[in-house]
Design a protein around this motif. Structure first.
Motif, short mmCIF file in Angstrom:
data_model
loop_
_atom_site.label_atom_id
_atom_site.label_comp_id
_atom_site.label_asym_id
_atom_site.label_seq_id
_atom_site.Cartn_x
_atom_site.Cartn_y
_atom_site.Cartn_z
N ILE A 1 0.68 -27.98 -4.45
CA ILE A 1 -0.18 -28.78 -3.63
C ILE A 1 -0.47 -27.95 -2.29
CG2 ILE A 1 -0.80 -30.90 -2.35
CD1 ILE A 1 0.03 -32.45 -4.81
N GLU A 2 0.75 -27.76 -1.79
CA GLU A 2 0.95 -27.13 -0.30
C GLU A 2 0.03 -25.56 -0.34
OE1 GLU A 2 4.88 -26.61 0.58
OE2 GLU A 2 5.06 -28.72 1.19
N THR A 3 0.17 -25.04 -1.63
CA THR A 3 -0.45 -23.59 -1.76
C THR A 3 -1.92 -23.62 -1.73
OG1 THR A 3 1.47 -22.66 -2.85
CG2 THR A 3 -0.65 -21.63 -3.07
N GLN A 4 -2.48 -24.73 -2.72
CA GLN A 4 -3.77 -25.03 -2.59
C GLN A 4 -4.43 -25.29 -1.42
OE1 GLN A 4 -5.28 -26.75 -6.30
NE2 GLN A 4 -6.78 -28.05 -5.04
N GLU A 5 -3.68 -26.22 -0.49
CA GLU A 5 -4.29 -26.80 0.79
C GLU A 5 -4.31 -25.34 1.71
OE1 GLU A 5 -1.61 -29.92 1.89
OE2 GLU A 5 -2.76 -31.48 0.66
N LYS A 6 -3.37 -24.63 1.59
CA LYS A 6 -3.56 -23.33 2.51
C LYS A 6 -4.48 -22.49 2.18
CE LYS A 6 1.60 -23.35 3.87
NZ LYS A 6 2.79 -22.69 3.61
N PHE A 7 -4.73 -22.51 0.91
CA PHE A 7 -5.99 -21.54 0.27
C PHE A 7 -7.35 -22.16 1.09
CE2 PHE A 7 -9.09 -20.24 -2.94
CZ PHE A 7 -9.02 -18.89 -2.74
N PHE A 8 -7.21 -23.46 0.48
CA PHE A 8 -8.65 -23.88 1.14
C PHE A 8 -9.01 -24.11 2.61
CE2 PHE A 8 -8.68 -26.32 -2.97
CZ PHE A 8 -9.77 -25.95 -3.27
N SER A 9 -7.83 -24.24 3.36
CA SER A 9 -7.90 -24.19 4.87
C SER A 9 -8.18 -22.77 5.61
CB SER A 9 -6.67 -24.75 5.63
OG SER A 9 -5.44 -23.88 5.43
N GLY A 10 -7.87 -21.78 4.64
CA GLY A 10 -8.05 -20.51 5.01
C GLY A 10 -6.69 -19.84 5.69
N GLU A 11 -5.63 -20.57 5.74
CA GLU A 11 -4.36 -20.16 6.09
C GLU A 11 -3.71 -18.99 5.30
OE1 GLU A 11 0.27 -21.64 7.02
OE2 GLU A 11 -1.41 -23.10 6.55
N ILE A 12 -4.08 -19.02 3.70
CA ILE A 12 -3.84 -17.86 3.02
C ILE A 12 -5.11 -17.55 2.45
CG2 ILE A 12 -3.02 -17.38 0.66
CD1 ILE A 12 -0.81 -19.43 1.31
N LYS A 13 -5.34 -16.15 2.60
CA LYS A 13 -6.84 -15.79 2.05
C LYS A 13 -6.80 -15.17 0.57
CE LYS A 13 -9.08 -12.80 4.80
NZ LYS A 13 -9.40 -12.19 5.66
N ILE A 14 -5.59 -14.97 0.13
CA ILE A 14 -5.64 -14.47 -1.45
C ILE A 14 -4.48 -15.40 -2.05
CG2 ILE A 14 -4.86 -12.31 -2.68
CD1 ILE A 14 -5.21 -10.80 0.17
N ILE A 15 -4.92 -15.80 -3.17
CA ILE A 15 -4.20 -16.55 -4.19
C ILE A 15 -4.32 -15.74 -5.47
CG2 ILE A 15 -6.23 -18.12 -5.29
CD1 ILE A 15 -3.02 -19.73 -4.07
N ILE A 16 -3.02 -15.70 -6.06
CA ILE A 16 -2.70 -14.92 -7.31
C ILE A 16 -2.32 -16.10 -8.29
CG2 ILE A 16 -1.53 -13.02 -8.33
CD1 ILE A 16 -1.09 -11.93 -5.57
N ALA A 17 -2.96 -16.20 -9.44
CA ALA A 17 -2.64 -17.44 -10.12
C ALA A 17 -3.15 -17.21 -11.55
CB ALA A 17 -3.79 -18.47 -9.63
N THR A 18 -2.45 -18.01 -12.58
CA THR A 18 -2.82 -18.12 -13.82
C THR A 18 -4.11 -19.13 -13.83
OG1 THR A 18 -1.52 -20.14 -14.15
CG2 THR A 18 -0.53 -17.96 -14.71
N ILE A 19 -4.77 -19.32 -15.05
CA ILE A 19 -5.79 -20.20 -15.19
C ILE A 19 -5.48 -21.64 -14.88
CG2 ILE A 19 -7.27 -18.60 -16.41
CD1 ILE A 19 -6.40 -20.50 -19.00
N ALA A 20 -4.34 -21.99 -14.72
CA ALA A 20 -3.81 -23.20 -14.14
C ALA A 20 -4.49 -23.67 -12.87
CB ALA A 20 -2.36 -23.41 -14.06
N PHE A 21 -4.94 -22.59 -12.16
CA PHE A 21 -5.76 -22.60 -10.85
C PHE A 21 -7.12 -22.43 -11.02
CE2 PHE A 21 -7.43 -20.95 -6.84
CZ PHE A 21 -7.06 -22.05 -5.91
N GLY A 22 -8.11 -23.15 -10.83
CA GLY A 22 -9.43 -22.97 -11.04
C GLY A 22 -10.62 -24.08 -11.26
N MET A 23 -10.04 -25.01 -12.16
CA MET A 23 -11.14 -25.99 -12.42
C MET A 23 -11.11 -26.80 -11.42
SD MET A 23 -11.35 -28.61 -15.71
CE MET A 23 -11.03 -27.25 -16.88
N GLY A 24 -12.71 -27.02 -11.04
CA GLY A 24 -12.79 -27.93 -9.75
C GLY A 24 -12.78 -27.31 -8.57
N ILE A 25 -12.40 -26.11 -8.19
CA ILE A 25 -12.26 -25.21 -7.13
C ILE A 25 -13.74 -24.87 -6.41
CG2 ILE A 25 -11.59 -22.89 -6.11
CD1 ILE A 25 -9.40 -25.07 -6.70
#
Length: 409
Positions: free
Chosen positions: A272-296
């Motif tokens: 949750i923290e990683t996803q929130e940082k990505f959405f806020s722009g605090e982190i620009k690059i996310i490296i993920a399995t396909i567990a990350f994605g649906m609804g993004i």
């Protein structure tokens, strides 16, 4: 208020619909079952949210992800639309409060996971609801032979039996003719009206290259995308959890860019923290399995990289569709190797060792089409659109987009 155009303007601040949004809405308002196949980022949720506002009763939205439910309901509430969700994150007391609000007519949209439908302790609640519409989102998860099949979607037949006169609107971003037929069968749709939008995303350039030194290629892609202070973000999809953490370590230590990794093996709080940082722009690059994605739904993703090829064109299309949702030029770059193909084939057989052979063969056939997409010297966009039954005399020609075969414009 029953005028879709008026609802669109008042609640969502849009002046006009994109085809076939209005046609889908008017069809379901007339009582028809509807299947909508609309590309990622097209606005599928509007197609059931607007009828939900127009109808007198409540709309049940079947959603596969808890995070997606919260995002949707928060967005609707900010627009003055009464929406709630029921899932395991809520206390029993809060669940009962929401159920009472639904029964009293104080909720227009109720989001539910498919597994939650009509178990015995909830049967009385559903029997007493004044339901006007049932909306299975991500409806391709009802496809029995799909790699992401969710058995809970079969429970929708219980809703059909409980509310035989209530229309169903099923929406998805990826569906071939065979998948559409299976969705209709699994959801017990009655003479459904099928609507499709073009799958072309002209602002996304599509590139495929052999893997080679993947880390170096990804470093160069990030430099090209983000050097000189360019804005936006990137998603890099990897095959395994270890690939995610290893590649993130490389980027953080060998480049001027900061990244974070995301996979299902992390603790829920960390995800949750990683996803929130990505959405806020605090982190620009996310490296993920396909567990990350649906609804993004992040509008400024400028780059989507596949460190390892997808298992199917359907999955690949859905993943690259997270790029360029704001309509600005973006890139999708896929790195493939024959070693990776062997790994994926082995995983498919291992995962399905206790399943019917037809399911294994279906996934292997989809992988074979993905391999052809990577290796065939043909317009990438043409192959994707043809796969979804869409033909055109002009793919990368004059539409302002391109692929590596035709030449990126």
């Amino acid at each position: 208020m029953t005028n879709p155009q008026q609802i669109l303007k008042q609640y969502f601040s849009y002046d006009s619909f994109k085809y076939p949004q209005q046609e889908m809405i008017e069809s379901v308002l007339s009582g028809n079952d509807v299947v909508g196949v609309l590309p990622t980022g097209f606005g599928k949720s509007l197609c059931y949210q607007i009828p939900a506002i127009a109808f007198n009763g409540i709309t049940l939205v079947i959603s596969p992800l808890i995070s997606l439910m919260k995002d949707q309901t928060d967005s609707l509430k900010s627009k003055g639309i009464k929406a709630e969700f029921l899932n395991s994150t809520l206390t029993l007391k809060k669940q009962r409060e929401i159920e009472n609000d639904c029964l009293n007519g104080n909720v227009k949209l109720l989001y539910l996971a498919p597994e939650r439908l009509i178990n015995e302790d909830r049967k009385s609640f559903f029997e007493r609801l004044n339901v006007s519409l049932i909306a299975p989102d991500e409806a391709h998860l009802a496809n029995v032979w799909g790699k992401n099949f969710r058995p809970g979607y079969r429970k929708l037949s219980l809703l059909r039996n409980l509310y035989p006169e209530v229309p169903i609107m099923a929406v998805t971003a990826t569906a071939t003719e065979e998948i559409i037929d299976d969705i209709c069968e699994q959801l017990l749709l009655i003479k459904p009206k099928i609507f499709r939008a073009s799958f072309d995303r002209p602002n996304i350039s599509i590139e495929v290259t052999q893997k080679g030194y993947a880390e170096g290629k990804i470093r160069d892609l990030l430099n090209e995308t983000f050097d000189y202070g360019q804005q936006g973000s990137a998603i890099i999809y990897c095959y395994s959890r270890k690939d995610c953490s290893d590649l993130s370590y490389f980027i953080n230590n060998m480049t001027d860019h900061e990244s974070a990794f995301y996979h299902a093996g992390m603790k829920k709080k960390e995800r949750i923290e990683t996803q929130e940082k990505f959405f806020s722009g605090e982190i620009k690059i996310i490296i993920a399995t396909i567990a990350f994605g649906m609804g993004i739904d992040k509008p400024d993703v400028r780059l989507v990289v596949h460190h390892t090829m997808s298992k199917s064109i359907e999955g690949y299309y859905q993943e690259i569709g997270r790029a360029g949702r704001d309509g600005l030029p973006s890139r999708a770059v896929l790195l493939y190797s024959y070693h990776d193909i062997g790994k994926i084939e082995f995983l498919i057989k291992k995962t399905n060792q206790n399943s019917p052979w037809e399911k294994t063969q279906e996934e292997l056939d989809r992988l074979e089409k993905m391999v052809e997409f990577c290796t065939r010297i043909q317009c990438r966009r043409e192959m994707i659109l043809n796969h979804f039954g869409e033909n055109s005399s002009d793919y990368c020609g004059d539409n302002g987009s391109g692929c590596d075969v035709c030449g990126i414009k």
